[in-house]
Design a protein around this motif. Structure first.
Motif, PDB file in Angstrom:
ATOM      1  N   GLY A  38       0.791  -1.233   0.000  1.00  0.00           N
ATOM      2  CA  GLY A  38       0.000   0.000   0.000  1.00  0.00           C
ATOM      3  C   GLY A  38       0.817   1.274   0.000  1.00  0.00           C
ATOM      4  O   GLY A  38       2.056   1.259   0.056  1.00  0.00           O
ATOM      5  N   GLY A  39       0.085   2.382  -0.084  1.00  0.00           N
ATOM      6  CA  GLY A  39       0.667   3.701   0.043  1.00  0.00           C
ATOM      7  C   GLY A  39      -0.303   4.582   0.816  1.00  0.00           C
ATOM      8  O   GLY A  39      -1.484   4.232   0.983  1.00  0.00           O
ATOM      9  N   ILE A  40       0.208   5.711   1.322  1.00  0.00           N
ATOM     10  CA  ILE A  40      -0.645   6.642   2.074  1.00  0.00           C
ATOM     11  C   ILE A  40      -0.638   7.990   1.348  1.00  0.00           C
ATOM     12  O   ILE A  40       0.439   8.566   1.125  1.00  0.00           O
ATOM     13  N   ALA A  41      -1.825   8.443   0.981  1.00  0.00           N
ATOM     14  CA  ALA A  41      -1.928   9.685   0.198  1.00  0.00           C
ATOM     15  C   ALA A  41      -2.909  10.649   0.848  1.00  0.00           C
ATOM     16  O   ALA A  41      -3.808  10.243   1.586  1.00  0.00           O
ATOM     17  N   ILE A  42      -2.721  11.931   0.539  1.00  0.00           N
ATOM     18  CA  ILE A  42      -3.731  12.928   0.896  1.00  0.00           C
ATOM     19  C   ILE A  42      -4.543  13.207  -0.361  1.00  0.00           C
ATOM     20  O   ILE A  42      -3.966  13.537  -1.409  1.00  0.00           O
ATOM     21  N   VAL A  43      -5.860  13.071  -0.244  1.00  0.00           N
ATOM     22  CA  VAL A  43      -6.709  13.322  -1.410  1.00  0.00           C
ATOM     23  C   VAL A  43      -7.745  14.398  -1.072  1.00  0.00           C
ATOM     24  O   VAL A  43      -8.639  14.171  -0.249  1.00  0.00           O
ATOM     25  N   PRO A  44      -7.612  15.592  -1.689  1.00  0.00           N
ATOM     26  CA  PRO A  44      -8.688  16.587  -1.540  1.00  0.00           C
ATOM     27  C   PRO A  44      -9.953  16.023  -2.193  1.00  0.00           C
ATOM     28  O   PRO A  44      -9.908  15.547  -3.337  1.00  0.00           O
ATOM     29  N   LEU A  45     -11.065  16.076  -1.485  1.00  0.00           N
ATOM     30  CA  LEU A  45     -12.252  15.374  -1.986  1.00  0.00           C
ATOM     31  C   LEU A  45     -13.130  16.236  -2.888  1.00  0.00           C
ATOM     32  O   LEU A  45     -14.226  15.831  -3.261  1.00  0.00           O
ATOM     33  N   ASP A  46     -12.606  17.425  -3.264  1.00  0.00           N
ATOM     34  CA  ASP A  46     -13.349  18.214  -4.257  1.00  0.00           C
ATOM     35  C   ASP A  46     -12.771  17.991  -5.663  1.00  0.00           C
ATOM     36  O   ASP A  46     -13.147  18.670  -6.614  1.00  0.00           O
ATOM     37  N   LEU A  47     -11.875  17.026  -5.793  1.00  0.00           N
ATOM     38  CA  LEU A  47     -11.266  16.773  -7.106  1.00  0.00           C
ATOM     39  C   LEU A  47     -12.248  16.061  -8.033  1.00  0.00           C
ATOM     40  O   LEU A  47     -13.102  15.288  -7.562  1.00  0.00           O
ATOM     41  N   PRO A  48     -12.098  16.282  -9.365  1.00  0.00           N
ATOM     42  CA  PRO A  48     -12.958  15.552 -10.308  1.00  0.00           C
ATOM     43  C   PRO A  48     -12.771  14.042 -10.124  1.00  0.00           C
ATOM     44  O   PRO A  48     -11.646  13.576  -9.938  1.00  0.00           O
ATOM     45  N   GLY A  49     -13.896  13.311 -10.171  1.00  0.00           N
ATOM     46  CA  GLY A  49     -13.830  11.847 -10.060  1.00  0.00           C
ATOM     47  C   GLY A  49     -14.149  11.322  -8.670  1.00  0.00           C
ATOM     48  O   GLY A  49     -14.301  10.119  -8.480  1.00  0.00           O
ATOM     49  N   VAL A  50     -14.265  12.239  -7.679  1.00  0.00           N
ATOM     50  CA  VAL A  50     -14.629  11.784  -6.318  1.00  0.00           C
ATOM     51  C   VAL A  50     -16.146  11.848  -6.174  1.00  0.00           C
ATOM     52  O   VAL A  50     -16.768  12.837  -6.568  1.00  0.00           O
ATOM     53  N   SER A  51     -16.732  10.784  -5.631  1.00  0.00           N
ATOM     54  CA  SER A  51     -18.157  10.855  -5.264  1.00  0.00           C
ATOM     55  C   SER A  51     -18.348  10.111  -3.942  1.00  0.00           C
ATOM     56  O   SER A  51     -17.473   9.366  -3.503  1.00  0.00           O
ATOM     57  N   LYS A  52     -19.494  10.362  -3.326  1.00  0.00           N
ATOM     58  CA  LYS A  52     -19.736   9.816  -1.990  1.00  0.00           C
ATOM     59  C   LYS A  52     -21.073   9.104  -1.922  1.00  0.00           C
ATOM     60  O   LYS A  52     -21.990   9.406  -2.686  1.00  0.00           O
ATOM     61  N   GLY A  53     -21.174   8.153  -0.976  1.00  0.00           N
ATOM     62  CA  GLY A  53     -22.418   7.399  -0.806  1.00  0.00           C
ATOM     63  C   GLY A  53     -23.354   8.084   0.169  1.00  0.00           C
ATOM     64  O   GLY A  53     -23.123   9.211   0.598  1.00  0.00           O
ATOM     65  N   GLU A  54     -24.399   7.359   0.514  1.00  0.00           N
ATOM     66  CA  GLU A  54     -25.374   7.837   1.507  1.00  0.00           C
ATOM     67  C   GLU A  54     -24.770   7.722   2.899  1.00  0.00           C
ATOM     68  O   GLU A  54     -24.005   6.785   3.163  1.00  0.00           O
TER      69      GLU A  54
END
Ligand SMILES: Cc1cc2nc3c(=O)[nH]c(=O)nc-3n(C[C@H](O)[C@H](O)[C@H](O)COP(=O)(O)OP(=O)(O)OC[C@H]3O[C@@H](n4cnc5c(N)ncnc54)[C@H](O)[C@@H]3O)c2cc1C
Length: 418
Positions: A208-224
């Motif tokens: 594995g790797g550990i990353a910081i991902v801003p969640l306003d980037l294109p391609g991010v979506s979220k569930g209920e």
């Protein structure tokens, strides 16, 4: 309620921090947690929800950066961190987890504090006072729960166990695809994710790797938002990644250090789960003590019956034992390059099982009232049940811990022999 602390060396600062956190837990967290507990998961995170009052007040007081190392955080000692965390979790375990995971992306950013990470990630988070920057920890996947936390166990290196969320390097960017589970705390409200994802599937979960991902980037979506029985005041939900691109520097850790860094992280979080368990057990003990003074049966208050005294003492015993091991494990493993995760696992198992057992006993002591929504006990009981699974099920942590113990036993006995 004021209790002795077995540590006679608490400084004036330690005591002031404890009092301040207790006041916040009692006056802000308890009432808001009760309101949220009765709402639907969507209502909990709606703009007008009291959840946001709690988060804003917590951020204003700086509680979101308790774990951040100097020079970024509140500069609390590890002991002070456990003292404050216990008080907050006494107010609500779920809300404390929400505040704690909020710092995860910035906390892990401190592993690689290059200029862009400090400027774009760490400083804005630490300066935030309105809870507009919220982190989360994306580790668990729909098909991988316990698999993700059993570091240094043979299963962790089994190449047939393949992670569902992967990142691949393309030029100067990492491209992320896959999904994290509906269990991610603050998953549907987070602005950033500390993402633990696979870089090399041929290495099993260890690749594995550990990353910081801003969640306003294109391609991010979220569930209920997830609906569940315990810690209902804690938002949880899935995050999906579809060709999400992050700068190369946002991948903080690669496969060479992944397993050790995960172990280090878990050594901290599992010990903290022991602290949260201690707090929940203490809350249930205190409720029981007060109730037993008032409830009269057999012509006298419950507290005058010998079996009730014994039960209350057993509860007190569980709280005190849990606090000692949780604090000790956290202090030992915090900032220790070679953590002894087995002690943090002991802390998690002891503290969270104590929470569950004390809550069960408390319900019996309350009789029918223990089942009623009018009293806090039934909520504590549901919150405690979630703790037995949170941050690794107690059973799979014990399996991983047993394996570590056998592997490390010569090291441990060597270290402590006289
Ligand atoms: C309140 C809460 C908050 C959470 N927050 C987060 C978060 O912020 N981020 C995140 O990524 N995840 C989070 N989680 C997820 C949590 O880490 C997982 O639920 C946990 O690791 C267990 O995984 P699982 O639920 O998939 O159960 P499974 O792994 O499917 O386990 C099911 C059962 O099988 C047993 N088992 C599993 N593997 C083995 C084995 N090898 N040998 C024997 N028995 C085994 C387990 O002990 C368990 O009893 C949270 C969970 C809860 C409850």
């Amino acid at each position: 309620m004021d209790f002795l602390d077995l540590n006679r060396n608490l400084s004036e600062d330690d005591i002031a921090l404890k009092k301040g956190a207790h006041k916040f837990a009692k006056e802000v967290m308890r009432p808001i947690a009760k309101e949220l507990d009765e709402m639907s998961p969507r209502e909990v995170i709606a703009p007008e929800s009291p959840f946001w009052d709690f988060m804003r007040k917590g951020y204003e007081l700086g509680y979101h950066k308790i774990l951040m190392p100097p020079p970024f955080g509140l500069d609390l000692t590890p002991l002070q961190q456990t003292i404050v965390m216990e008080e907050l979790a006494w107010g609500s375990a779920g809300l404390t987890v929400a505040l704690t995971v909020s710092c995860f992306h910035a906390f892990l950013g401190c592993l690689n504090p290059e200029e862009d990470i400090v400027k774009n990630i760490i400083t804005p988070f630490c300066d935030c006072t309105d809870a507009s920057i919220i982190g989360c920890w994306g580790l668990t996947e729909p098909d991988h729960g316990s698999d993700t936390v059993m570091t240094h166990h043979p299963l962790f290196h089994d190449p047939s166990i393949k992670a569902q969320c992967r990142a691949a390097l393309e030029g100067d960017e990492w491209v992320i695809n896959g999904q994290k589970a509906s269990w991610v705390s603050c998953g549907t409200i987070a602005s950033h994710c500390a993402l633990f994802c696979s870089l090399d599937n041929s290495m099993g979960m260890a690749g594995g790797g550990i990353a910081i991902v801003p969640l306003d980037l294109p391609g991010v979506s979220k569930g209920e938002p997830l609906n569940k029985i315990g810690q209902r005041d804690l938002n949880q939900g899935e995050i999906f990644f579809d060709n999400v691109r992050i700068p190369k520097s946002y991948m903080l850790i690669g496969t060479d250090l992944y397993e050790n860094m995960l172990e280090l992280t878990l050594s901290m979080t599992t010990a903290l789960m022991g602290v949260f368990g201690t707090a929940c057990a203490r809350a249930a003990f205190e409720e029981s003590l007060e109730y037993a003074k008032e409830r009269v049966q057999g012509g006298k208050p419950l507290i005058e019956h010998p079996n009730i005294k014994m039960k209350l003492f057993r509860m007190f015993q569980q709280v005190e034992v849990s606090r000692q091991i949780s604090r000790a494990a956290y202090l030992y493993n915090k900032d220790n390059e070679v953590p002894a995760e087995e002690y943090s696992i002991v802390a998690k198992l002891q503290g969270t099982q104590a929470a569950f057992d004390v809550c069960c006993e408390a319900i019996m002591l309350f009789g029918g009232n223990g089942l009623s929504k009018e009293y806090l006990i039934e909520k504590l009981f549901r919150d405690a049940k979630a703790m037995l699974i949170e941050d690794g099920s107690n059973e799979s942590l014990a399996i991983a811990g047993g394996h570590k113990l056998i592997q490390h036993y010569p090291r441990i006995s060597g270290q402590h022999s006289i």
